[in-house]
Design a protein around this motif. Structure first.
Motif, PDB file in Angstrom:
ATOM      1  N   PHE A  94     138.284  15.391  46.548  1.00  0.00           N
ATOM      2  CA  PHE A  94     139.057  14.327  45.903  1.00  0.00           C
ATOM      3  C   PHE A  94     139.875  13.551  46.924  1.00  0.00           C
ATOM      4  CE2 PHE A  94     143.115  12.993  43.914  1.00  0.00           C
ATOM      5  CZ  PHE A  94     142.619  12.090  42.978  1.00  0.00           C
ATOM      6  N   VAL A  95     140.424  14.269  47.908  1.00  0.00           N
ATOM      7  CA  VAL A  95     141.284  13.635  48.910  1.00  0.00           C
ATOM      8  C   VAL A  95     140.480  12.986  50.027  1.00  0.00           C
ATOM      9  CG1 VAL A  95     143.045  14.063  50.675  1.00  0.00           C
ATOM     10  CG2 VAL A  95     143.245  15.140  48.431  1.00  0.00           C
ATOM     11  N   ASN A  96     139.393  13.618  50.452  1.00  0.00           N
ATOM     12  CA  ASN A  96     138.724  13.202  51.677  1.00  0.00           C
ATOM     13  C   ASN A  96     137.367  12.523  51.507  1.00  0.00           C
ATOM     14  OD1 ASN A  96     140.655  14.430  53.710  1.00  0.00           O
ATOM     15  ND2 ASN A  96     140.139  16.246  52.510  1.00  0.00           N
ATOM     16  N   LYS A  97     136.671  12.754  50.408  1.00  0.00           N
ATOM     17  CA  LYS A  97     135.325  12.204  50.272  1.00  0.00           C
ATOM     18  C   LYS A  97     135.370  10.704  50.001  1.00  0.00           C
ATOM     19  CE  LYS A  97     131.032  12.556  47.591  1.00  0.00           C
ATOM     20  NZ  LYS A  97     130.177  12.509  48.788  1.00  0.00           N
ATOM     21  N   GLU A  98     134.467   9.969  50.677  1.00  0.00           N
ATOM     22  CA  GLU A  98     134.335   8.542  50.447  1.00  0.00           C
ATOM     23  C   GLU A  98     132.962   8.235  49.862  1.00  0.00           C
ATOM     24  OE1 GLU A  98     135.140   5.963  53.692  1.00  0.00           O
ATOM     25  OE2 GLU A  98     137.312   6.118  53.429  1.00  0.00           O
ATOM     26  N   ILE A  99     132.963   7.440  48.814  1.00  0.00           N
ATOM     27  CA  ILE A  99     131.718   7.010  48.177  1.00  0.00           C
ATOM     28  C   ILE A  99     131.365   5.633  48.739  1.00  0.00           C
ATOM     29  CG2 ILE A  99     130.585   6.477  45.990  1.00  0.00           C
ATOM     30  CD1 ILE A  99     132.738   8.260  44.635  1.00  0.00           C
ATOM     31  N   LYS A 100     130.207   5.527  49.358  1.00  0.00           N
ATOM     32  CA  LYS A 100     129.808   4.276  49.987  1.00  0.00           C
ATOM     33  C   LYS A 100     129.242   3.307  48.951  1.00  0.00           C
ATOM     34  CE  LYS A 100     128.838   6.276  54.547  1.00  0.00           C
ATOM     35  NZ  LYS A 100     127.830   6.451  55.610  1.00  0.00           N
ATOM     36  N   ILE A 101     129.885   2.146  48.862  1.00  0.00           N
ATOM     37  CA  ILE A 101     129.440   1.096  47.958  1.00  0.00           C
ATOM     38  C   ILE A 101     129.108  -0.132  48.794  1.00  0.00           C
ATOM     39  CG2 ILE A 101     130.063  -0.377  46.004  1.00  0.00           C
ATOM     40  CD1 ILE A 101     132.052   1.755  45.158  1.00  0.00           C
ATOM     41  N   ARG A 102     127.846  -0.548  48.755  1.00  0.00           N
ATOM     42  CA  ARG A 102     127.450  -1.706  49.550  1.00  0.00           C
ATOM     43  C   ARG A 102     128.199  -2.947  49.078  1.00  0.00           C
ATOM     44  NH1 ARG A 102     121.102  -1.917  51.311  1.00  0.00           N
ATOM     45  NH2 ARG A 102     121.045   0.101  52.399  1.00  0.00           N
ATOM     46  N   LEU A 103     128.881  -3.585  50.037  1.00  0.00           N
ATOM     47  CA  LEU A 103     129.706  -4.723  49.687  1.00  0.00           C
ATOM     48  C   LEU A 103     129.746  -5.685  50.870  1.00  0.00           C
ATOM     49  CD1 LEU A 103     131.578  -5.837  47.444  1.00  0.00           C
ATOM     50  CD2 LEU A 103     133.478  -4.756  48.649  1.00  0.00           C
ATOM     51  N   PRO A 104     129.064  -6.806  50.783  1.00  0.00           N
ATOM     52  CA  PRO A 104     129.061  -7.785  51.882  1.00  0.00           C
ATOM     53  C   PRO A 104     130.474  -8.227  52.222  1.00  0.00           C
ATOM     54  CG  PRO A 104     127.411  -8.349  50.233  1.00  0.00           C
ATOM     55  CD  PRO A 104     128.238  -7.251  49.647  1.00  0.00           C
ATOM     56  N   GLY A 105     130.743  -8.316  53.509  1.00  0.00           N
ATOM     57  CA  GLY A 105     132.061  -8.745  53.945  1.00  0.00           C
ATOM     58  C   GLY A 105     133.041  -7.610  54.146  1.00  0.00           C
ATOM     59  N   SER A 106     132.661  -6.381  53.782  1.00  0.00           N
ATOM     60  CA  SER A 106     133.541  -5.234  53.978  1.00  0.00           C
ATOM     61  C   SER A 106     133.635  -4.907  55.472  1.00  0.00           C
ATOM     62  CB  SER A 106     133.017  -4.033  53.206  1.00  0.00           C
ATOM     63  OG  SER A 106     133.897  -2.936  53.348  1.00  0.00           O
ATOM     64  N   GLY A 107     134.678  -4.174  55.851  1.00  0.00           N
ATOM     65  CA  GLY A 107     134.907  -3.891  57.263  1.00  0.00           C
ATOM     66  C   GLY A 107     134.132  -2.728  57.819  1.00  0.00           C
ATOM     67  N   ASP A 108     133.493  -1.902  56.984  1.00  0.00           N
ATOM     68  CA  ASP A 108     132.781  -0.719  57.458  1.00  0.00           C
ATOM     69  C   ASP A 108     131.285  -0.981  57.518  1.00  0.00           C
ATOM     70  OD1 ASP A 108     135.101   0.849  57.666  1.00  0.00           O
ATOM     71  OD2 ASP A 108     135.056   1.234  55.518  1.00  0.00           O
ATOM     72  N   LYS A 109     130.616  -0.296  58.489  1.00  0.00           N
ATOM     73  CA  LYS A 109     129.169  -0.410  58.617  1.00  0.00           C
ATOM     74  C   LYS A 109     128.555   0.985  58.660  1.00  0.00           C
ATOM     75  CE  LYS A 109     128.863  -4.759  61.228  1.00  0.00           C
ATOM     76  NZ  LYS A 109     128.400  -5.379  62.506  1.00  0.00           N
ATOM     77  N   ASP A 110     127.374   1.130  58.048  1.00  0.00           N
ATOM     78  CA  ASP A 110     126.671   2.398  58.145  1.00  0.00           C
ATOM     79  C   ASP A 110     125.779   2.372  59.382  1.00  0.00           C
ATOM     80  OD1 ASP A 110     124.486   0.833  57.508  1.00  0.00           O
ATOM     81  OD2 ASP A 110     124.416   1.477  55.415  1.00  0.00           O
ATOM     82  N   THR A 111     125.014   3.446  59.584  1.00  0.00           N
ATOM     83  CA  THR A 111     124.180   3.555  60.788  1.00  0.00           C
ATOM     84  C   THR A 111     123.118   2.471  60.858  1.00  0.00           C
ATOM     85  OG1 THR A 111     122.792   5.140  59.594  1.00  0.00           O
ATOM     86  CG2 THR A 111     124.533   6.038  61.005  1.00  0.00           C
ATOM     87  N   ALA A 112     122.742   1.926  59.727  1.00  0.00           N
ATOM     88  CA  ALA A 112     121.726   0.870  59.690  1.00  0.00           C
ATOM     89  C   ALA A 112     122.336  -0.517  59.863  1.00  0.00           C
ATOM     90  CB  ALA A 112     120.953   0.927  58.373  1.00  0.00           C
ATOM     91  N   GLY A 113     123.654  -0.582  59.990  1.00  0.00           N
ATOM     92  CA  GLY A 113     124.316  -1.872  60.164  1.00  0.00           C
ATOM     93  C   GLY A 113     124.693  -2.557  58.873  1.00  0.00           C
ATOM     94  N   ASN A 114     124.461  -1.907  57.729  1.00  0.00           N
ATOM     95  CA  ASN A 114     124.812  -2.499  56.441  1.00  0.00           C
ATOM     96  C   ASN A 114     126.309  -2.324  56.171  1.00  0.00           C
ATOM     97  OD1 ASN A 114     122.086  -3.178  55.752  1.00  0.00           O
ATOM     98  ND2 ASN A 114     121.738  -0.994  55.297  1.00  0.00           N
ATOM     99  N   ARG A 115     126.922  -3.358  55.687  1.00  0.00           N
ATOM    100  CA  ARG A 115     128.347  -3.275  55.386  1.00  0.00           C
ATOM    101  C   ARG A 115     128.569  -2.600  54.034  1.00  0.00           C
ATOM    102  NH1 ARG A 115     131.744  -5.655  58.737  1.00  0.00           N
ATOM    103  NH2 ARG A 115     130.978  -7.175  60.261  1.00  0.00           N
ATOM    104  N   TYR A 116     129.605  -1.785  53.969  1.00  0.00           N
ATOM    105  CA  TYR A 116     129.905  -1.078  52.729  1.00  0.00           C
ATOM    106  C   TYR A 116     131.407  -0.885  52.591  1.00  0.00           C
ATOM    107  CZ  TYR A 116     130.906   3.152  55.406  1.00  0.00           C
ATOM    108  OH  TYR A 116     131.465   4.060  56.275  1.00  0.00           O
TER     109      TYR A 116
END
Length: 480
Positions: free
Chosen positions: A358-380
């Protein structure tokens, strides 16, 4: 501004990776006296300026300017003491402290450092409440002014309730608070600074125009007169409250160390910061004196608690522009002051519950313009449930308090009182005494302690006046 590793604000500076490293292995700093002065003036000139004409009306033509000059002197002197504590030990080669809390820990120990942190957190939360109220009042003023002009000058049919606007602001902040790393948007400080100067200069210009149009200087030597308007007890309470309003307008110690950490060396950061403090406080005091004096001259005893809600300032559309600037400024400022609290609580929760999903897990939601990128370069966008619940609760609580206690001057006075003595006076003086090893009961030690005690008395009086004002306003709003 950006948020440092420990969760407190740190000013953004442009560093190029090819630059040589600084004495602590970090990228070389590029700040100068001028950039530090700009940061200080940006931090100081804000919504606090809106209440200065009202504060002057409570004190009068004699005490008002004297009190403002005294506050400027105390602020400059204690800020100079605080600047000398930027490095632990030798002022040129000693260990650098990157935040106010770090400096307190280095000089006074962990316990005092934690106390400083708690005071900072309270002030940051109070700022969130104060900004919510201020924004609601400004949005209400825009609606009210335009309603009056649409109705041909009749104010009877125009609502004066700020609650819907406070709720609207809370909804906006509810969304913005979920943006991970919002405090790292360096341009936020630039936008906020531009808006704060916009409404401050417009307010001053409208005051000058009103005095010029009427060709009359209102007000009196001792401030608002005791009689039909105020009782003797109310007069005393308002004077105390005015002290808190002025203290709030001058407060910038909470980020002084962070500003100093942007200054390049040599020459030593202390020497540069002393000049920046002197220049900035002088410029700010001149600007504040103009706003307070012209506001009091324009309105006299009826000076409004918030300058930009005054009736009689024209053209009204320019007043609307100023209030829009207030809203734009505080939408961002709310996040700048809230993000350190968010980061602090979330860091503590992660340390205490390292295995909690609950405290530490992050659910990745693809969202253009977001500041985070996954290993494939997709923003989420990384949705964290604890962050969602905690930040939502924070905004709801601050908004609810603002609805229940929507009194601009009382809240500003209380915020000024809470932060003035501990952050502007007590910690700088105690750190200076410890760092310079000033002998107990020596002349300098006694004078510093007397200054601290005197400012403590002002803080207590300002807090008492503001709390009494809140109680009186609550009774009046309920018809008691």
């Amino acid at each position: 501004m950006m948020i440092a590793e420990n969760g407190y604000p740190r000013l953004h500076t442009l560093n190029i990776s090819k630059d040589p490293l600084d004495d602590d292995g970090r990228p070389k700093r590029t700040g100068t006296m001028w950039t530090a002065s700009a940061h200080i003036i940006t931090a100081v000139i804000g919504s606090g300026v809106l209440s200065l004409a009202w504060a002057m009306a409570q004190l009068g033509w004699i005490a008002g300017p004297v009190v403002m000059i005294l506050f400027s002197f105390v602020t400059y002197y204690t800020s100079t003491l605080l600047a000398s504590c930027y490095r632990t030990g030798d002022p040129v080669t000693g260990k650098r402290n990157y935040t106010y809390m770090d400096a307190v820990k280095s000089s006074l120990g962990t316990l005092q450092g934690k106390l400083c942190g708690y005071v900072q957190q309270i002030n940051l939360f109070g700022a969130a409440v104060g900004y919510t109220i201020t924004t609601g009042v400004s949005m209400m003023a825009i609606s009210h002014t335009n309603c009056i002009h649409r109705s041909g000058g009749s104010a009877a049919a125009c609502s004066t309730d700020a609650t819907p606007f406070i709720i609207a602001f809370g909804i906006i902040e509810l969304v913005l608070s979920q943006i991970k790393g919002f405090g790292q948007l360096w341009w936020l400080s630039t936008v906020a600074a531009t808006m704060s100067f916009t409404y401050s200069i417009i307010g001053l210009g409208l005051e000058i125009a009103k005095v010029a149009a009427t060709r009359k200087v209102r007000g009196n030597l001792t401030g608002i007169r005791i009689g039909a308007a105020v009782t003797p007890i109310q007069k005393i309470r308002r004077v105390f409250q005015a002290l808190g309003n002025i203290a709030f307008a001058y407060s910038y110690s909470i980020i002084l160390i962070e500003i100093q950490d942007t200054i390049k060396s040599p020459p030593s950061e202390v020497e540069t910061m002393k000049v920046a403090n002197r220049f900035s406080v002088a410029v700010t005091t001149l600007f504040y004196m103009l706003c307070a004096c012209f506001g009091y001259a324009a309105f006299g005893d009826s000076s409004p608690g918030n300058l930009l809600t005054a009736t009689g300032l024209n053209p009204y559309w320019l007043l609307d522009v100023a209030n829009v600037a207030v809203v734009l400024h505080l939408v961002g400022a709310y996040q700048v002051f809230s993000q350190p609290i968010f980061a602090f609580v979330e860091d503590q929760a992660a340390r205490r519950f390292p295995d909690s999903r609950f405290v530490n897990k992050e659910i990745k939601i693809r969202l253009p313009g977001s500041g985070d990128k996954d290993t494939a370069g997709n923003r989420y966008y990384g949705l964290n449930m604890f962050r969602l619940v905690w930040r939502t609760g924070f905004v709801v609580v601050s908004t609810t308090i603002s609805i229940l206690v929507p009194f601009f001057n009382d809240i500003v006075g209380l915020l000024g009182a809470i932060g003035f003595w501990p952050l502007t006076v007590y910690f700088p003086i105690e750190m200076y005494i410890a760092g310079r090893k000033i002998v107990r009961w020596s002349g300098k030690w006694v004078l510093l302690k007397l200054l601290s005690m005197g400012c403590l008395m002002i803080t207590v009086a300002a807090a008492a006046g503001s709390i009494a004002g809140i109680v009186d306003d609550l009774k009046a709003s309920k018809g008691l």
